[in-house]
Design an enzyme around this catalytic site. Structure first.
Site, PDB file in Angstrom:
ATOM      1  CG  LEU A  57      34.382   1.689 -43.885  1.00 49.56           C
ATOM      2  CD1 LEU A  57      35.259   1.038 -44.952  1.00 49.56           C
ATOM      3  CD2 LEU A  57      34.508   3.200 -43.937  1.00 49.56           C
ATOM      4  CE1 TYR A  58      31.778   3.495 -39.738  1.00 49.35           C
ATOM      5  CE2 TYR A  58      29.936   2.913 -38.323  1.00 49.35           C
ATOM      6  CZ  TYR A  58      30.638   3.859 -39.057  1.00 49.35           C
ATOM      7  OH  TYR A  58      30.195   5.161 -39.093  1.00 49.35           O
ATOM      8  CG  HIS A  59      35.547  -2.884 -36.918  1.00 49.17           C
ATOM      9  ND1 HIS A  59      36.865  -2.565 -36.672  1.00 49.17           N
ATOM     10  CD2 HIS A  59      34.812  -2.072 -36.120  1.00 49.17           C
ATOM     11  CE1 HIS A  59      36.931  -1.613 -35.756  1.00 49.17           C
ATOM     12  NE2 HIS A  59      35.703  -1.284 -35.423  1.00 49.17           N
TER      13      HIS A  59
END
Length: 339
Positions: A57-59
């Site tokens: 999910l991160y960035h």
């Protein structure tokens, strides 16, 4: 750096876990470009840290790509953890066999590796039978793509359900939970920590600085500086960002932050170190997740693991923060639109 076994497993992890949510510049509230992220990983490894956590999910996957490039040539020395369940780009979400299989393969590609040491369910999926999820995860282990399994943001009931389901399908159980835990968020002490102990899960605590509130940057009766993290969140267009910041900047939380600042002044240290040392010393906590934006922040945070809080200071912090009855919902997950 000290190391502990993660839950009922033989996996040894450092007491500090490097969180990478701030790595990336293309999407969201990014703070560290790739060059700085590489320096942070270098400094963490030089300090003896072996545990790095990220998520698809991160960035929108950029963070995993940055981590993968930084680990080239030393992958075998790092306990690499990532998570799946959340939407990335136009993909779906959840813990179904279809989504998790696609998510894991995409994470392996972005990270430039053929295995994940610790693969974690990012959050519970009420729409998928838990037996399907645990059987799918066990398949990853048997295929050699994953070595250990964990979860994040599960309730006590969900932890028990997952472990029972793993037993029913003859699969691999979970060995870790990544929950939010800090002086301003202690709700896990009531049921979640006992469930982890009973069912063999090590705890990797995140959010230990309360979104920065416990670092001494904010004061009662004063609006956050526009350039601060809370200032940016309050002015952000992302749905829910304002509400999340407001949920942290409460009268109670700022009162706790003042007590942390006072204890830090008495000990000749910083509020961040006091807040981190408090979590690191709590029963049941295996590792504490750090989320530095710079090398300097990382080095300051690592010093917290050498700080022993005196009993009177510990008692003061325990007392002022003990009335936490709020829900465990302080993560960024409610900022992600559901599809």
């Amino acid at each position: 750096m000290d190391y502990l076994n993660l839950g009922h497993s033989g996996l040894r992890v450092s007491r500090a876990c490097l969180g990478t949510m701030n790595f990336g510049t293309e999407h969201g509230l990014a703070a560290s470009d790739e060059a700085e992220a590489g320096r942070i990983i270098d400094a963490f490894a030089e300090a003896g840290g072996n545990f790095i956590d990220t998520a698809d999910l991160y960035h929108r996957g950029e963070t995993e790509e940055i981590v993968g490039r930084a680990l080239k040539g030393r992958r075998e020395w790092i306990v690499l953890a990532t998570k799946g369940a959340m939407p990335v780009g136009t993909e779906g979400r959840g813990l179904s066999r279809r989504h998790l299989t696609r998510a894991l393969d995409a994470s392996l590609r972005r990270l430039g590796t053929d295995y994940i040491d610790l693969y974690q369910c990012h959050q519970w999926d009420p729409s998928t039978p838990v037996e399907e999820t645990m059987a799918t995860l066990d398949g990853f282990v048997k295929a050699g793509k994953v070595r250990y399994l964990g979860c994040s943001n599960f309730t006590a009931t969900q932890i028990v359900e997952a472990q029972w389901a793993a037993a029913r399908v003859g699969g691999t159980p979970l060995v870790s939970l990544q929950p939010q835990y800090s002086l301003v968020q202690r709700v896990i002490e009531a049921e979640i920590l006992p469930a982890c102990e009973r069912h063999g899960l090590g705890v990797v605590a995140y959010g230990t600085l309360g979104g920065g509130v416990l670092a001494g940057r904010y004061r009662r009766g004063q609006a956050p500086d526009a350039g601060s993290r809370m200032g940016r969140l309050l002015g952000h267009s992302m749905p829910g960002a304002n509400r999340w910041a407001e949920s942290l900047l409460t009268e109670r939380n700022l009162e706790i932050a003042e007590a942390v600042t006072q204890v830090a002044a008495e000990l000749g240290t910083t509020p961040s170190k006091v807040a981190l040392a408090w979590v690191a010393g709590r029963p049941g906590v295996t590792s504490v997740l750090l989320g530095p934006r710079t090398v300097e922040q990382l080095r300051e945070n690592l010093e917290a693991f050498d700080l022993d809080l005196p009993a009177p200071a510990q008692a003061r912090l325990d007392e002022i923060s003990r009335a936490d009855l709020g829900p465990m919902d302080g993560s960024f997950f409610h900022l992600v639109p559901r599809r």
